[in-house]
Each structure stands twice: as structure tokens, then as C-alpha cells.
Design a protein around this motif. Sequence first.
Motif, PDB file in Angstrom:
ATOM      1  N   ILE A  85      37.683  -6.200  45.036  1.00 49.95           N
ATOM      2  CA  ILE A  85      39.257  -5.487  44.244  1.00 49.95           C
ATOM      3  C   ILE A  85      38.147  -3.800  43.583  1.00 49.95           C
ATOM      4  O   ILE A  85      37.206  -4.547  42.933  1.00 49.95           O
ATOM      5  N   VAL A  86      39.450  -3.120  43.946  1.00 52.98           N
ATOM      6  CA  VAL A  86      38.210  -1.607  43.978  1.00 52.98           C
ATOM      7  C   VAL A  86      39.506  -0.846  41.769  1.00 52.98           C
ATOM      8  O   VAL A  86      40.346  -1.516  42.266  1.00 52.98           O
ATOM      9  N   LYS A  87      39.320  -1.225  41.172  1.00 60.58           N
ATOM     10  CA  LYS A  87      40.051  -0.583  39.908  1.00 60.58           C
ATOM     11  C   LYS A  87      39.966   0.508  39.438  1.00 60.58           C
ATOM     12  O   LYS A  87      39.290   1.684  40.543  1.00 60.58           O
ATOM     13  N   ARG A  88      40.644   0.994  38.452  1.00 58.49           N
ATOM     14  CA  ARG A  88      40.852   2.387  37.640  1.00 58.49           C
ATOM     15  C   ARG A  88      39.583   2.663  36.775  1.00 58.49           C
ATOM     16  O   ARG A  88      39.032   3.511  36.816  1.00 58.49           O
ATOM     17  N   ASP A  89      38.375   1.921  36.794  1.00 59.85           N
ATOM     18  CA  ASP A  89      38.076   2.368  35.134  1.00 59.85           C
ATOM     19  C   ASP A  89      36.630   2.114  35.524  1.00 59.85           C
ATOM     20  O   ASP A  89      35.103   2.247  34.618  1.00 59.85           O
ATOM     21  N   GLY A  90      36.171   2.173  36.885  1.00 61.41           N
ATOM     22  CA  GLY A  90      34.518   2.025  36.978  1.00 61.41           C
ATOM     23  C   GLY A  90      34.243   3.837  37.854  1.00 61.41           C
ATOM     24  O   GLY A  90      33.078   3.686  37.711  1.00 61.41           O
ATOM     25  N   ALA A  91      34.772   4.625  36.838  1.00 55.79           N
ATOM     26  CA  ALA A  91      34.415   6.081  37.173  1.00 55.79           C
ATOM     27  C   ALA A  91      33.070   6.185  36.686  1.00 55.79           C
ATOM     28  O   ALA A  91      33.384   6.476  35.811  1.00 55.79           O
TER      29      ALA A  91
END
Length: 304
Positions: free
Chosen positions: A129-135
Motif C-alpha cells: 500500500i502506498v499512502k499520501r504521507d511518505g514523501a
Amino acid sequence: SDKSVLISIGDDTAAVKVSKGKTLLATTDLLTEGIHFDLRYISFFQLGAKALLVNISDIAAMAGIPRYALIAIAVPDNIKIEELNEIYRGIKKTASAYKVSIIGGDTSGSKNGLMINITLLGEAKQGNIVKRDGAKPGDKIFVTGTLGDSSAGLELLKNGKRKGFLINRHLRPTPRIKEAYFIAKNRFATSMIDVSDGVATDLNHICEQSRVGAVIFEDKIPLSKELKKAELKKGPLEYALSGGEDYELLFTVKRKNVKNIYDAISRNRLSATMIGEITKKGILLVDREGMQRPLLPTGFNHFK
């Protein structure tokens, strides 16, 4: 037809067996007449199809596979049975194409126009799963496909046109299921979102959740040849930044993985363009002359 469906339509709830080693995903989207669609510009079949497609795009943004849908619909008196059947035919054909099982829902009358709400359940491999908060600062920003086509297509529909590439992009979006799965499987993305509200707004969502900034470059924004030559009220860039409903993937990539992304592009495994970089703070747009200005979240907002 899906053996994992233990109880389907007809009981108080549906029941599904979640696969071992998988994570359940859940999303819902409400489409309201006069806000999300106008029946002068979209057929009932197209409306049913799009109602499910926009949910599938949300599952794609998490690198998941769509599995089970529940359809809730509120119907005003002026809708005919034949028109209602067309909505469900559009939903059913789309569900079949993406191997989604329709397992329940609800129906109601409506005093305020037609409303369709779909809840979609999906699954993803644990760890994919790829979330929005990993940048993180230094990550490169990529987007699949081209931007601005859908909102331009809607304007053309309102101007009386009924066919063409841009109109099709608005009426029948393409969820990037395969692309998202490829990106996630290879651990290329640090964050990801689907472009539903315009890239300016959706990039803002990533930056907010990741507590970072960003800079994107005007001349890197991918525009279709059809958008560039269309006769419209605004310039192509405005549609690309703020138009919304493109349902492309916006994702960030660590520097060490950028070469892998370009290798995938060269082998036609992925269609994507690098449009900028994650920074520590602030969200900026750099124009063709190198001038910077704040990139505000100017996409659609229901409450403004």
C-alpha cells in the motif's frame, strides 16, 4: 461467481472472505445531480459506468485491486425505469471489465435530484500500500498520462460538442490499476494519490500529509495534443493544474529509483512524466521564464 463472497445481495449484510496476507481497502464516492453530473451532458449508461470508475481509481491510488461494490441510489420521480436500468447496465459492464462483484446496496426515493453512492472494497498485498504521507525532500514528482483533458472535455460538452478524445476522457476515465500495481510492487513510490481534484489540489494533499513542500515546472506538465489545439476559454495549463477528474496517478519517487522509472517508461511498462521535486516547505510553480509563484489548491471545492 466469486467464491470469496460468502453472503451476497438479499441478507442484512454481505459477507466476504478476505484473502490471507492481504489488506482490505474501502472507499466511497457520492455523485449528486447538479454537483457531479448534469444529465444534459452524460447518458445514464455513462453515469453508471463513471460512478464505479471513480471509486476504482481510489483503490488504484492505494495500489490495490477492486473486489466488491455496494450501490446506493436515490431516485426522483422523473427518472424512468428504462433510464434506471441503463445506470445499472453501465455499472454492471464496468464491474465485469474490472472483475468487481456487486454484493449489495440500497435504494431510496429522492426529492432533490438523482444521487448515486458506491462503496467499493478492494485488497492489497501487505506492504504494497502506498499512502499520501511518505514523501521526503529530494523525492521527484511524477504523474501518469496527461492532465487537464477531463475538465476541457466537460467544457466542450457544455458548448454542444458530443464526441472526441477530450469528451471521452471526461465521460469515461481510466483508473490506473496496472500502473499503480507495477509502481507498488517494485517499491518505486514514497507517496501516491489519484488526480481527482486537479494536480494543484492533490499535490497539496500529499504535501500536507507528508509535511513537506514541492516545486513543479510549468513546461514539464504533460498535455495532450488534443488539449493544446482545443478552442477553450482558458489556456491548457489552467485545465491541467485545476481542472480535476483526470484520475491519473500523482506519485513521488526517491532519487535512487528515478532511473528505474525511466527504464520502465522506455520499455513501455509505464507512461509517466517527471514534473517536479519535493522540498522542505512551500508549494511553488516555476514558469517557462524561471519565475516562481505559489501554487494554490485551486481545484474544485464543494464548500466554496
